[in-house]
Design a protein around this motif. Sequence first.
Motif, PDB file in Angstrom:
ATOM      1  N   LEU A  93       0.834  -1.200   0.000  1.00 46.50           N
ATOM      2  CA  LEU A  93       0.000   0.000   0.000  1.00 46.50           C
ATOM      3  C   LEU A  93       0.872   1.255   0.000  1.00 46.50           C
ATOM      4  CD1 LEU A  93      -2.769  -0.958   2.584  1.00 46.50           C
ATOM      5  CD2 LEU A  93      -2.890  -1.052   0.088  1.00 46.50           C
ATOM      6  N   ASP A  94       0.481   2.224  -0.793  1.00 43.49           N
ATOM      7  CA  ASP A  94       1.225   3.477  -0.905  1.00 43.49           C
ATOM      8  C   ASP A  94       0.689   4.456   0.136  1.00 43.49           C
ATOM      9  OD1 ASP A  94       2.874   5.491  -1.755  1.00 43.49           O
ATOM     10  OD2 ASP A  94       1.679   5.999  -3.522  1.00 43.49           O
ATOM     11  N   LEU A  95       1.166   4.321   1.367  1.00 47.62           N
ATOM     12  CA  LEU A  95       0.696   5.149   2.474  1.00 47.62           C
ATOM     13  C   LEU A  95       1.569   6.394   2.615  1.00 47.62           C
ATOM     14  CD1 LEU A  95       0.018   2.322   5.098  1.00 47.62           C
ATOM     15  CD2 LEU A  95      -1.545   3.290   3.393  1.00 47.62           C
ATOM     16  N   SER A  96       0.952   7.480   3.022  1.00 45.82           N
ATOM     17  CA  SER A  96       1.673   8.750   3.115  1.00 45.82           C
ATOM     18  C   SER A  96       2.691   8.724   4.256  1.00 45.82           C
ATOM     19  CB  SER A  96       0.687   9.900   3.330  1.00 45.82           C
ATOM     20  OG  SER A  96      -0.009   9.735   4.552  1.00 45.82           O
ATOM     21  N   TYR A  97       3.747   9.538   4.098  1.00 44.20           N
ATOM     22  CA  TYR A  97       4.789   9.597   5.121  1.00 44.20           C
ATOM     23  C   TYR A  97       5.385  10.989   5.221  1.00 44.20           C
ATOM     24  CZ  TYR A  97       9.590   9.596   6.859  1.00 44.20           C
ATOM     25  OH  TYR A  97      10.749   9.927   7.520  1.00 44.20           O
ATOM     26  N   PRO A 111       8.637   5.687   7.298  1.00 39.30           N
ATOM     27  CA  PRO A 111       8.606   5.168   5.926  1.00 39.30           C
ATOM     28  C   PRO A 111       7.806   3.873   5.816  1.00 39.30           C
ATOM     29  CG  PRO A 111      10.796   5.961   6.456  1.00 39.30           C
ATOM     30  CD  PRO A 111      10.016   6.016   7.727  1.00 39.30           C
ATOM     31  N   TRP A 112       7.954   3.003   6.808  1.00 40.08           N
ATOM     32  CA  TRP A 112       7.039   1.872   6.966  1.00 40.08           C
ATOM     33  C   TRP A 112       6.042   2.274   8.045  1.00 40.08           C
ATOM     34  CZ3 TRP A 112       6.868  -1.647   3.413  1.00 40.08           C
ATOM     35  CH2 TRP A 112       8.025  -2.085   2.763  1.00 40.08           C
ATOM     36  N   ASP A 113       4.793   2.454   7.659  1.00 35.58           N
ATOM     37  CA  ASP A 113       3.771   2.827   8.634  1.00 35.58           C
ATOM     38  C   ASP A 113       3.601   1.704   9.663  1.00 35.58           C
ATOM     39  OD1 ASP A 113       1.377   4.880   9.008  1.00 35.58           O
ATOM     40  OD2 ASP A 113       0.589   2.862   9.386  1.00 35.58           O
ATOM     41  N   PRO A 114       3.193   2.028  10.900  1.00 34.94           N
ATOM     42  CA  PRO A 114       2.940   0.977  11.889  1.00 34.94           C
ATOM     43  C   PRO A 114       2.013  -0.134  11.400  1.00 34.94           C
ATOM     44  CG  PRO A 114       3.002   3.084  12.988  1.00 34.94           C
ATOM     45  CD  PRO A 114       3.128   3.374  11.515  1.00 34.94           C
ATOM     46  N   VAL A 115       1.061   0.191  10.530  1.00 31.65           N
ATOM     47  CA  VAL A 115       0.211  -0.849   9.935  1.00 31.65           C
ATOM     48  C   VAL A 115       1.076  -1.869   9.199  1.00 31.65           C
ATOM     49  CG1 VAL A 115      -1.490  -1.292   8.117  1.00 31.65           C
ATOM     50  CG2 VAL A 115      -1.847   0.589   9.727  1.00 31.65           C
ATOM     51  N   GLN A 116       2.040  -1.373   8.436  1.00 30.70           N
ATOM     52  CA  GLN A 116       2.910  -2.258   7.664  1.00 30.70           C
ATOM     53  C   GLN A 116       3.917  -2.982   8.557  1.00 30.70           C
ATOM     54  OE1 GLN A 116       3.945   1.019   5.070  1.00 30.70           O
ATOM     55  NE2 GLN A 116       2.824   0.074   3.366  1.00 30.70           N
ATOM     56  N   MET A 117       4.350  -2.324   9.633  1.00 32.42           N
ATOM     57  CA  MET A 117       5.216  -3.009  10.593  1.00 32.42           C
ATOM     58  C   MET A 117       4.488  -4.212  11.195  1.00 32.42           C
ATOM     59  SD  MET A 117       6.998   0.108  12.669  1.00 32.42           S
ATOM     60  CE  MET A 117       7.724   1.524  11.838  1.00 32.42           C
ATOM     61  N   GLY A 118       3.200  -4.036  11.489  1.00 36.07           N
ATOM     62  CA  GLY A 118       2.415  -5.146  12.005  1.00 36.07           C
ATOM     63  C   GLY A 118       2.303  -6.275  11.002  1.00 36.07           C
ATOM     64  N   ALA A 119       2.104  -5.919   9.736  1.00 38.79           N
ATOM     65  CA  ALA A 119       2.014  -6.936   8.682  1.00 38.79           C
ATOM     66  C   ALA A 119       3.326  -7.695   8.545  1.00 38.79           C
ATOM     67  CB  ALA A 119       1.640  -6.276   7.358  1.00 38.79           C
ATOM     68  N   GLN A 120       4.442  -6.973   8.612  1.00 36.35           N
ATOM     69  CA  GLN A 120       5.747  -7.617   8.489  1.00 36.35           C
ATOM     70  C   GLN A 120       6.020  -8.543   9.668  1.00 36.35           C
ATOM     71  OE1 GLN A 120       8.265  -4.195   7.999  1.00 36.35           O
ATOM     72  NE2 GLN A 120       7.371  -3.698   6.013  1.00 36.35           N
ATOM     73  N   ALA A 121       5.616  -8.117  10.864  1.00 35.36           N
ATOM     74  CA  ALA A 121       5.788  -8.968  12.041  1.00 35.36           C
ATOM     75  C   ALA A 121       4.948 -10.235  11.918  1.00 35.36           C
ATOM     76  CB  ALA A 121       5.405  -8.199  13.304  1.00 35.36           C
ATOM     77  N   TRP A 122       3.748 -10.098  11.369  1.00 35.40           N
ATOM     78  CA  TRP A 122       2.880 -11.272  11.185  1.00 35.40           C
ATOM     79  C   TRP A 122       3.513 -12.248  10.198  1.00 35.40           C
ATOM     80  CZ3 TRP A 122       0.257 -14.054   7.520  1.00 35.40           C
ATOM     81  CH2 TRP A 122      -0.753 -14.913   7.983  1.00 35.40           C
ATOM     82  N   MET A 123       4.009 -11.735   9.080  1.00 33.97           N
ATOM     83  CA  MET A 123       4.643 -12.598   8.087  1.00 33.97           C
ATOM     84  C   MET A 123       5.861 -13.306   8.681  1.00 33.97           C
ATOM     85  SD  MET A 123       2.802 -12.483   5.401  1.00 33.97           S
ATOM     86  CE  MET A 123       3.959 -13.447   4.427  1.00 33.97           C
ATOM     87  N   SER A 124       6.645 -12.582   9.463  1.00 34.78           N
ATOM     88  CA  SER A 124       7.824 -13.174  10.091  1.00 34.78           C
ATOM     89  C   SER A 124       7.430 -14.286  11.052  1.00 34.78           C
ATOM     90  CB  SER A 124       8.614 -12.090  10.828  1.00 34.78           C
ATOM     91  OG  SER A 124       9.714 -12.640  11.519  1.00 34.78           O
ATOM     92  N   ALA A 125       6.375 -14.050  11.850  1.00 36.49           N
ATOM     93  CA  ALA A 125       5.932 -15.054  12.815  1.00 36.49           C
ATOM     94  C   ALA A 125       5.455 -16.321  12.116  1.00 36.49           C
ATOM     95  CB  ALA A 125       4.819 -14.478  13.688  1.00 36.49           C
ATOM     96  N   VAL A 126       4.729 -16.166  11.021  1.00 38.41           N
ATOM     97  CA  VAL A 126       4.219 -17.328  10.292  1.00 38.41           C
ATOM     98  C   VAL A 126       5.359 -18.108   9.641  1.00 38.41           C
ATOM     99  CG1 VAL A 126       2.833 -18.039   8.306  1.00 38.41           C
ATOM    100  CG2 VAL A 126       1.933 -16.356   9.907  1.00 38.41           C
TER     101      VAL A 126
END
Length: 216
Positions: free
Chosen positions: A165-169, A176-191
């Motif tokens: 997603l192209d989120l504003s910064y 640069p990585w919004d907290p929403v995307q940090m959460g997504a990355q953490a989820w992918m890492s956990a899986v």
Amino acid sequence: GPSGAIRVTQRMETTIPGIGAAGDCVETWHRILQRPVYLPLGTTAHKQGRVAGENAVGGERSFAGSVGSQTVKVFELAIARTGLCEAEARTAGFDPVTIEIETWDHKAYYPGAHKLRIRVTGDRRTGRLLGAQILGHWRSEVSKRIDVFAAALFHGMGVEDLNDLDLSYTPPFSSPWDPVQMGAQAWMSAVKTGADKSFTADRPTNLEKGTQHESP
């Protein structure tokens, strides 16, 4: 309906010909569960009322459904959720994985940064996003970020898709990585690693010191 509320179609029609209903008295179509549930929300009532009103005068509008997005302010905190929590997802037959991160709402070197706690739930088998919850200071854009998750849920996106997603910064408002995307990355890492447990996006010592080790 089964919930005790009025059963309606997505055109907000009851089982009685010529009679429509909308709002807190009716069941709501849930886009993730793909079935009617009782979910009385002001935003949902307005959408249903619009559908019922247009159809009452000959229109052809359908209610697209809800993902249960909600926000509440409690003193200095904002608490928000959308979609399913882990228990709801498991009951619905998904194979949920939930992670929790703590991170800053914007670049920590910029004054006024607040910590956010974000939980992300997705389906292990398909990678589909199932829900999110956010807790943070009421000025830390909690509502904006839960709305990003809500839009993704509405369109059936996967957790990993959030990274595209192209989120504003700009430093006063995000990273640069919004907290929403940090959460997504953490989820992918956990899986991927099998570490299905809480995850901290930044080192606690760095959080306490108010620094971040990433490029501005």
